[in-house]
Design an enzyme around this catalytic site. Sequence first.
Site, PDB file in Angstrom:
ATOM      1  CE1 TYR A  67       2.892  -9.594 -11.857  1.00 19.57           C
ATOM      2  CE2 TYR A  67       1.824  -9.922 -13.974  1.00 19.57           C
ATOM      3  CZ  TYR A  67       1.902  -9.267 -12.764  1.00 19.57           C
ATOM      4  OH  TYR A  67       0.987  -8.286 -12.448  1.00 19.57           O
ATOM      5  CE  LYS A 112       0.114 -10.579  -9.913  1.00 21.96           C
ATOM      6  NZ  LYS A 112      -0.343  -9.954  -8.667  1.00 21.96           N
ATOM      7  CB  SER A 141      -2.332  -9.943 -13.648  1.00 18.76           C
ATOM      8  OG  SER A 141      -2.044  -9.470 -14.954  1.00 18.76           O
ATOM      9  CB  ALA A 201       3.052 -19.400 -13.250  1.00 19.58           C
ATOM     10  CG  ASN A 203      -1.980  -4.259  -4.236  1.00 21.57           C
ATOM     11  OD1 ASN A 203      -2.414  -4.161  -5.389  1.00 21.57           O
ATOM     12  ND2 ASN A 203      -0.945  -3.520  -3.806  1.00 21.57           N
ATOM     13  CB  ALA A 243      -0.946  -0.015   1.203  1.00 21.26           C
ATOM     14  CB  SER A 244       4.455   1.939   0.062  1.00 22.14           C
ATOM     15  OG  SER A 244       4.853   0.951  -0.864  1.00 22.14           O
TER      16      SER A 244
HETATM   17  P1  NAP Z   1       3.903  -1.215  -7.843  1.00 23.93           P
HETATM   18  O1  NAP Z   1       3.570   0.191  -8.158  1.00 23.93           O
HETATM   19  O2  NAP Z   1       5.200  -1.777  -8.293  1.00 23.93           O
HETATM   20  O3  NAP Z   1       3.745  -1.416  -6.258  1.00 23.93           O
HETATM   21  C1  NAP Z   1       4.043  -2.661  -5.700  1.00 23.93           C
HETATM   22  C2  NAP Z   1       3.751  -2.616  -4.210  1.00 23.93           C
HETATM   23  O4  NAP Z   1       4.014  -3.929  -3.660  1.00 23.93           O
HETATM   24  C3  NAP Z   1       4.649  -1.653  -3.451  1.00 23.93           C
HETATM   25  O5  NAP Z   1       3.893  -1.057  -2.414  1.00 23.93           O
HETATM   26  C4  NAP Z   1       5.728  -2.546  -2.844  1.00 23.93           C
HETATM   27  O6  NAP Z   1       6.256  -2.071  -1.606  1.00 23.93           O
HETATM   28  C5  NAP Z   1       4.900  -3.804  -2.561  1.00 23.93           C
HETATM   29  N1  NAP Z   1       5.717  -5.002  -2.450  1.00 23.93           N
HETATM   30  C6  NAP Z   1       6.535  -5.548  -3.382  1.00 23.93           C
HETATM   31  N2  NAP Z   1       7.114  -6.660  -2.884  1.00 23.93           N
HETATM   32  C7  NAP Z   1       6.649  -6.810  -1.616  1.00 23.93           C
HETATM   33  C8  NAP Z   1       6.875  -7.756  -0.597  1.00 23.93           C
HETATM   34  N3  NAP Z   1       7.719  -8.793  -0.761  1.00 23.93           N
HETATM   35  N4  NAP Z   1       6.237  -7.606   0.576  1.00 23.93           N
HETATM   36  C9  NAP Z   1       5.396  -6.556   0.785  1.00 23.93           C
HETATM   37  N5  NAP Z   1       5.139  -5.624  -0.143  1.00 23.93           N
HETATM   38  C10 NAP Z   1       5.771  -5.749  -1.332  1.00 23.93           C
HETATM   39  O7  NAP Z   1       2.796  -2.202  -8.451  1.00 23.93           O
HETATM   40  P2  NAP Z   1       1.261  -1.970  -8.843  1.00 23.93           P
HETATM   41  O8  NAP Z   1       1.200  -1.707 -10.284  1.00 23.93           O
HETATM   42  O9  NAP Z   1       0.623  -1.042  -7.896  1.00 23.93           O
HETATM   43  O10 NAP Z   1       0.706  -3.445  -8.627  1.00 23.93           O
HETATM   44  C11 NAP Z   1      -0.042  -3.853  -7.486  1.00 23.93           C
HETATM   45  C12 NAP Z   1      -0.590  -5.242  -7.753  1.00 23.93           C
HETATM   46  O11 NAP Z   1      -1.410  -5.214  -8.926  1.00 23.93           O
HETATM   47  C13 NAP Z   1       0.504  -6.272  -8.034  1.00 23.93           C
HETATM   48  O12 NAP Z   1       0.155  -7.494  -7.459  1.00 23.93           O
HETATM   49  C14 NAP Z   1       0.489  -6.380  -9.538  1.00 23.93           C
HETATM   50  O13 NAP Z   1       0.972  -7.627  -9.980  1.00 23.93           O
HETATM   51  C15 NAP Z   1      -0.970  -6.197  -9.839  1.00 23.93           C
HETATM   52  N6  NAP Z   1      -1.245  -5.760 -11.205  1.00 23.93           N
HETATM   53  C16 NAP Z   1      -0.763  -4.567 -11.660  1.00 23.93           C
HETATM   54  C17 NAP Z   1      -1.052  -4.187 -12.975  1.00 23.93           C
HETATM   55  C18 NAP Z   1      -0.592  -2.873 -13.541  1.00 23.93           C
HETATM   56  O14 NAP Z   1      -0.797  -2.652 -14.739  1.00 23.93           O
HETATM   57  N7  NAP Z   1       0.019  -1.980 -12.759  1.00 23.93           N
HETATM   58  C19 NAP Z   1      -1.788  -5.029 -13.798  1.00 23.93           C
HETATM   59  C20 NAP Z   1      -2.252  -6.239 -13.301  1.00 23.93           C
HETATM   60  C21 NAP Z   1      -1.985  -6.591 -11.997  1.00 23.93           C
HETATM   61  P3  NAP Z   1       7.587  -1.133  -1.559  1.00 23.93           P
HETATM   62  O15 NAP Z   1       7.279   0.050  -2.408  1.00 23.93           O
HETATM   63  O16 NAP Z   1       7.726  -0.774  -0.127  1.00 23.93           O
HETATM   64  O17 NAP Z   1       8.691  -1.962  -2.124  1.00 23.93           O
END
Ligand code: NAP
Length: 250
Positions: free
Chosen positions: A157, A161, A144, A159, A92, A15-16
Amino acid sequence: MTREFENKVAVVTGASRGIGKGIALELARNGANIAIVYRSEEEKARLVQAEIENMGQEVIVVKCDVSKSEDVARLHDSVMEKWGQVDFVINNAGIHQHLKSWELSEEDWHRVLDVNLTGAFLVTKAFTPHMLGKKAGRIVHISSCVAFTGTDHEVHYAASKGGLFSLAKSHALELAGHGINVNAIAPGYVETDMVVFDEVHPLDEVLETIPQHRLGQPQDIARAVKFLCSADSNYITGQVIHVNGGLIMY
Ligand code: NAP
């Protein structure tokens, strides 16, 4: 905006920033207190905390690598110590890595599966006994669209999801008789740090593939999460909601 989630507590992993931040803000806007879970970017997590506190909601910020059971145990204890309850768990947190399958090391494979899939399992497992005890709860996994379409550049990734859908359905079956609903959301392209456009994947070409001709915003996903946490979705469990501007249709 409603106060529907007044006195409810949500744990939102990752959530950061990005989608997780959007989810935390949306649930807080509707009255929930929030546990912000981050892995490395404390400064960003603190900014989200400040935004939520400005809305009048309570917040804790917990550094927790969701792939590590000792961190997850600490997350559980922090939430229980603060509020003594959890109502919504939003899995998430996620990572990805653009490489062809033959370029992946075994370590790469495990790292992505450990965070994206094992992390959701561990966080859900930690809070399930409490939800079973009060016979209520909502769990949402952020998956995803690539789980459905496949992808030619990050099989680990995709797999992980896909695994989240099976996890959601199996959890839903186990928990449906205990007042706990478990669902998944499959986003398309959402404008966050995770999505990078370049000469190989130019933005205008990607937009051509999306019938609504725009990228998703974190709030598009957050509103679907809000729905899955609300009383409006009481009879929905074990399902996947696609939020993608028409990119893929099922
Ligand atoms: P993002 O901007 O890269 O943010 C990822 C978040 O996950 C950050 O808050 C990060 O924390 C946290 N994180 C990563 N590894 C972690 C761990 N081991 N333990 C705890 N927290 C962790 O990604 P996003 O685009 O918001 O994606 C969020 C979710 O949606 C993901 O599961 C992603 O696969 C899914 N998703 C995204 C998209 C897209 O187009 N963006 C599409 C489909 C699905 P820090 O910042 O503190 O490292």
